[in-house]
Design a protein around this motif. Structure first.
Motif, PDB file in Angstrom:
ATOM      1  N   THR A 109       0.822  -1.221   0.000  1.00 21.35           N
ATOM      2  CA  THR A 109       0.000   0.000   0.000  1.00 21.35           C
ATOM      3  C   THR A 109       0.840   1.248   0.000  1.00 21.35           C
ATOM      4  N   ASP A 110       1.962   1.255   0.705  1.00 19.31           N
ATOM      5  CA  ASP A 110       2.758   2.466   0.844  1.00 19.31           C
ATOM      6  C   ASP A 110       3.812   2.626  -0.247  1.00 19.31           C
ATOM      7  N   ALA A 111       3.913   1.655  -1.112  1.00 20.14           N
ATOM      8  CA  ALA A 111       4.941   1.729  -2.154  1.00 20.14           C
ATOM      9  C   ALA A 111       4.453   2.592  -3.311  1.00 20.14           C
ATOM     10  N   PRO A 112       5.380   3.228  -4.054  1.00 17.12           N
ATOM     11  CA  PRO A 112       4.947   3.912  -5.280  1.00 17.12           C
ATOM     12  C   PRO A 112       4.385   2.880  -6.241  1.00 17.12           C
ATOM     13  N   PRO A 113       3.583   3.297  -7.215  1.00 15.45           N
ATOM     14  CA  PRO A 113       2.979   2.320  -8.121  1.00 15.45           C
ATOM     15  C   PRO A 113       4.008   1.349  -8.688  1.00 15.45           C
ATOM     16  N   GLY A 114       3.820   0.086  -8.384  1.00 16.15           N
ATOM     17  CA  GLY A 114       4.738  -0.929  -8.871  1.00 16.15           C
ATOM     18  C   GLY A 114       5.924  -1.178  -7.981  1.00 16.15           C
ATOM     19  N   GLY A 115       6.242  -0.245  -7.105  1.00 18.33           N
ATOM     20  CA  GLY A 115       7.407  -0.388  -6.253  1.00 18.33           C
ATOM     21  C   GLY A 115       8.661   0.129  -6.925  1.00 18.33           C
ATOM     22  N   ALA A 116       9.680   0.353  -6.145  1.00 23.60           N
ATOM     23  CA  ALA A 116      10.907   0.971  -6.651  1.00 23.60           C
ATOM     24  C   ALA A 116      11.689   0.065  -7.594  1.00 23.60           C
ATOM     25  N   ASN A 117      11.484  -1.238  -7.510  1.00 23.89           N
ATOM     26  CA  ASN A 117      12.279  -2.170  -8.324  1.00 23.89           C
ATOM     27  C   ASN A 117      11.530  -2.733  -9.531  1.00 23.89           C
ATOM     28  N   ALA A 118      10.306  -2.329  -9.713  1.00 22.73           N
ATOM     29  CA  ALA A 118       9.513  -2.875 -10.823  1.00 22.73           C
ATOM     30  C   ALA A 118      10.153  -2.530 -12.158  1.00 22.73           C
ATOM     31  N   HIS A 119      10.221  -3.501 -13.056  1.00 17.33           N
ATOM     32  CA  HIS A 119      10.686  -3.226 -14.413  1.00 17.33           C
ATOM     33  C   HIS A 119      10.039  -4.210 -15.373  1.00 17.33           C
ATOM     34  N   ILE A 120      10.180  -3.914 -16.654  1.00 18.96           N
ATOM     35  CA  ILE A 120       9.521  -4.704 -17.688  1.00 18.96           C
ATOM     36  C   ILE A 120      10.563  -5.543 -18.426  1.00 18.96           C
ATOM     37  N   GLU A 121      10.290  -6.825 -18.538  1.00 20.69           N
ATOM     38  CA  GLU A 121      11.116  -7.701 -19.363  1.00 20.69           C
ATOM     39  C   GLU A 121      10.349  -8.016 -20.639  1.00 20.69           C
ATOM     40  N   ARG A 122      11.063  -8.117 -21.735  1.00 17.49           N
ATOM     41  CA  ARG A 122      10.415  -8.304 -23.031  1.00 17.49           C
ATOM     42  C   ARG A 122      10.959  -9.554 -23.710  1.00 17.49           C
ATOM     43  N   ALA A 123      10.120 -10.195 -24.490  1.00 18.78           N
ATOM     44  CA  ALA A 123      10.538 -11.336 -25.301  1.00 18.78           C
ATOM     45  C   ALA A 123       9.554 -11.484 -26.447  1.00 18.78           C
ATOM     46  N   ILE A 124      10.065 -11.760 -27.637  1.00 17.90           N
ATOM     47  CA  ILE A 124       9.209 -12.062 -28.774  1.00 17.90           C
ATOM     48  C   ILE A 124       9.099 -13.574 -28.843  1.00 17.90           C
ATOM     49  N   VAL A 125       7.885 -14.085 -28.642  1.00 15.82           N
ATOM     50  CA  VAL A 125       7.694 -15.529 -28.495  1.00 15.82           C
ATOM     51  C   VAL A 125       6.552 -16.009 -29.388  1.00 15.82           C
ATOM     52  N   PRO A 126       6.604 -17.285 -29.809  1.00 19.03           N
ATOM     53  CA  PRO A 126       5.484 -17.866 -30.547  1.00 19.03           C
ATOM     54  C   PRO A 126       4.464 -18.427 -29.564  1.00 19.03           C
ATOM     55  N   VAL A 127       3.191 -18.121 -29.782  1.00 15.70           N
ATOM     56  CA  VAL A 127       2.162 -18.562 -28.842  1.00 15.70           C
ATOM     57  C   VAL A 127       0.985 -19.186 -29.590  1.00 15.70           C
ATOM     58  N   ASP A 128       0.321 -20.122 -28.909  1.00 11.97           N
ATOM     59  CA  ASP A 128      -0.956 -20.635 -29.380  1.00 11.97           C
ATOM     60  C   ASP A 128      -2.016 -20.205 -28.370  1.00 11.97           C
ATOM     61  N   ARG A 129      -3.211 -20.724 -28.492  1.00 14.31           N
ATOM     62  CA  ARG A 129      -4.297 -20.308 -27.609  1.00 14.31           C
ATOM     63  C   ARG A 129      -3.976 -20.600 -26.149  1.00 14.31           C
ATOM     64  N   GLU A 130      -3.391 -21.748 -25.883  1.00 10.40           N
ATOM     65  CA  GLU A 130      -3.064 -22.106 -24.501  1.00 10.40           C
ATOM     66  C   GLU A 130      -1.996 -21.175 -23.931  1.00 10.40           C
ATOM     67  N   ASP A 131      -0.998 -20.822 -24.766  1.00  6.49           N
ATOM     68  CA  ASP A 131       0.041 -19.901 -24.305  1.00  6.49           C
ATOM     69  C   ASP A 131      -0.545 -18.520 -24.006  1.00  6.49           C
ATOM     70  N   ARG A 132      -1.458 -18.054 -24.878  1.00  6.30           N
ATOM     71  CA  ARG A 132      -2.059 -16.734 -24.668  1.00  6.30           C
ATOM     72  C   ARG A 132      -2.844 -16.685 -23.358  1.00  6.30           C
ATOM     73  N   ALA A 133      -3.426 -17.823 -22.978  1.00  2.00           N
ATOM     74  CA  ALA A 133      -4.222 -17.864 -21.752  1.00  2.00           C
ATOM     75  C   ALA A 133      -3.377 -17.624 -20.507  1.00  2.00           C
ATOM     76  N   GLN A 134      -2.063 -17.767 -20.636  1.00  4.16           N
ATOM     77  CA  GLN A 134      -1.198 -17.514 -19.490  1.00  4.16           C
ATOM     78  C   GLN A 134      -1.092 -16.020 -19.183  1.00  4.16           C
ATOM     79  N   CYS A 135      -1.392 -15.190 -20.172  1.00  6.30           N
ATOM     80  CA  CYS A 135      -1.365 -13.743 -19.993  1.00  6.30           C
ATOM     81  C   CYS A 135      -2.698 -13.168 -20.473  1.00  6.30           C
ATOM     82  N   PRO A 136      -3.776 -13.462 -19.779  1.00  6.38           N
ATOM     83  CA  PRO A 136      -5.095 -13.031 -20.249  1.00  6.38           C
ATOM     84  C   PRO A 136      -5.241 -11.512 -20.228  1.00  6.38           C
ATOM     85  N   THR A 137      -5.985 -10.999 -21.189  1.00  6.72           N
ATOM     86  CA  THR A 137      -6.275  -9.572 -21.235  1.00  6.72           C
ATOM     87  C   THR A 137      -7.564  -9.323 -20.472  1.00  6.72           C
TER      88      THR A 137
END
Length: 305
Positions: A109-137
């Motif tokens: 609750t008291d941390a800045p949005p995401g916290g001080a150590n939050a960062h984004i990792e990126r990867a270009i990956v091949p996905v099917d329907r089951e893979d997409r379900a791991q990161c639902p929108t």
């Protein structure tokens, strides 16, 4: 649900994240940390843009736990692969996606949005329907993600003192202002509403012009005569100019295909970003774009026309 998502992400990233990397130079991508959140910015030969994660309520920053309520936090999201990235055919039954994952985040609750150590990792990956379900929108997670893209405008070559160069008279090259500068601004979701915008810009910093007549290319660098700022001084004749971005054609283009030389351009775009809170432009990276333009050259010794 959150544990299942986490386990699936680990398994997927371990197997697939190494299959494809971000395009090599002159393209680049980097994660930028701000007090209000994190952005993954990129620049390549097709354009530039940013994927950001954060959140706000009104004019006051809120912790991610407050924004979520009792709903699970989904740390990843799939996006279309940015234009300009060349990939092989994906495995059968799968599609390429750009998968962004927020890691090392803090929902306190008291941390800045995401916290001080939050960062984004990126990867270009091949996905099917089951893979997409791991990161639902999920709709309530939309406020944690913001993206915008900007392509480069088509280059428009200016030639002075006349668009049709004359033999034995220096022809000066430049780009029109509209094709040498591009700006993209957004009040992206991770910054305070009405208080802090993210702006990205691309500026042409260097042009290599191959005149098309067999002579060596001309190097044109932004400086004394800025690219895209009409560097030709119309109060002076073509033999007394500050700009060195010029070429003297020794023969007309009459014997060339369609009566014109094929001029090849190699354009370097320099991309920077700026925030309202800091007020300083920060260099992100550079990318090269190639283009071709046809140019007639006349066998006339006078300047007129």
């Amino acid at each position: 649900m959150r544990n299942r998502l986490s386990r699936g992400l680990i398994a997927l990233s371990t197997v697939l994240a190494l299959l494809v990397v971000w395009p090599v130079a002159p393209a680049s991508a980097d994660t930028k940390h701000f007090n209000e959140g994190v952005c993954n910015m990129y620049v390549n030969s097709n354009g530039f843009g940013a994927y950001c994660s954060g959140g706000w309520i009104g004019a006051d920053l809120a912790s991610w736990r407050e924004l979520l309520g009792n709903r699970p936090f989904v740390p990843c999201r799939d996006f279309e692969v940015p234009p300009g990235v060349t990939l092989p055919a994906p495995p059968e039954g799968k599609d390429w996606v750009l998968r962004l994952t927020i890691v090392d985040y803090d929902l306190g609750t008291d941390a800045p949005p995401g916290g001080a150590n939050a960062h984004i990792e990126r990867a270009i990956v091949p996905v099917d329907r089951e893979d997409r379900a791991q990161c639902p929108t999920l709709g309530y997670m939309d406020r944690f993600w913001t993206t915008f893209e900007q392509g480069y405008p088509p280059p428009v070559l200016q030639v002075n003192p006349t668009y049709t160069p004359r033999v034995n008279v220096p022809a000066y090259f430049d780009l029109t202002p509209d094709s040498a500068y591009v700006l993209k601004e957004s009040n992206i979701a991770l910054f305070r509403a009405g208080g802090d915008n993210l702006t990205m810009r691309g500026v042409v910093g260097h042009i290599t012009v191959d005149p098309g007549d067999g002579s060596k290319p001309v190097e044109c660098i932004s400086g004394v005569a800025p690219i895209g700022k009409d560097s030709y001084d119309k109060t002076k004749d073509p033999f007394h100019q500050l700009s060195t971005c010029s070429h003297v054609y020794k023969r007309s283009s009459a014997n060339q295909p369609d009566g014109m030389y094929t001029v090849k351009l190699k354009i370097r775009w320099d991309v920077s970003y700026w925030r309202t809170a800091t007020g300083d432009w920060v260099q992100l990276g550079s990318a090269e774009v190639e283009a071709v333009q046809r140019l007639p050259v006349q066998e006339v010794q006078a300047i007129g026309g």
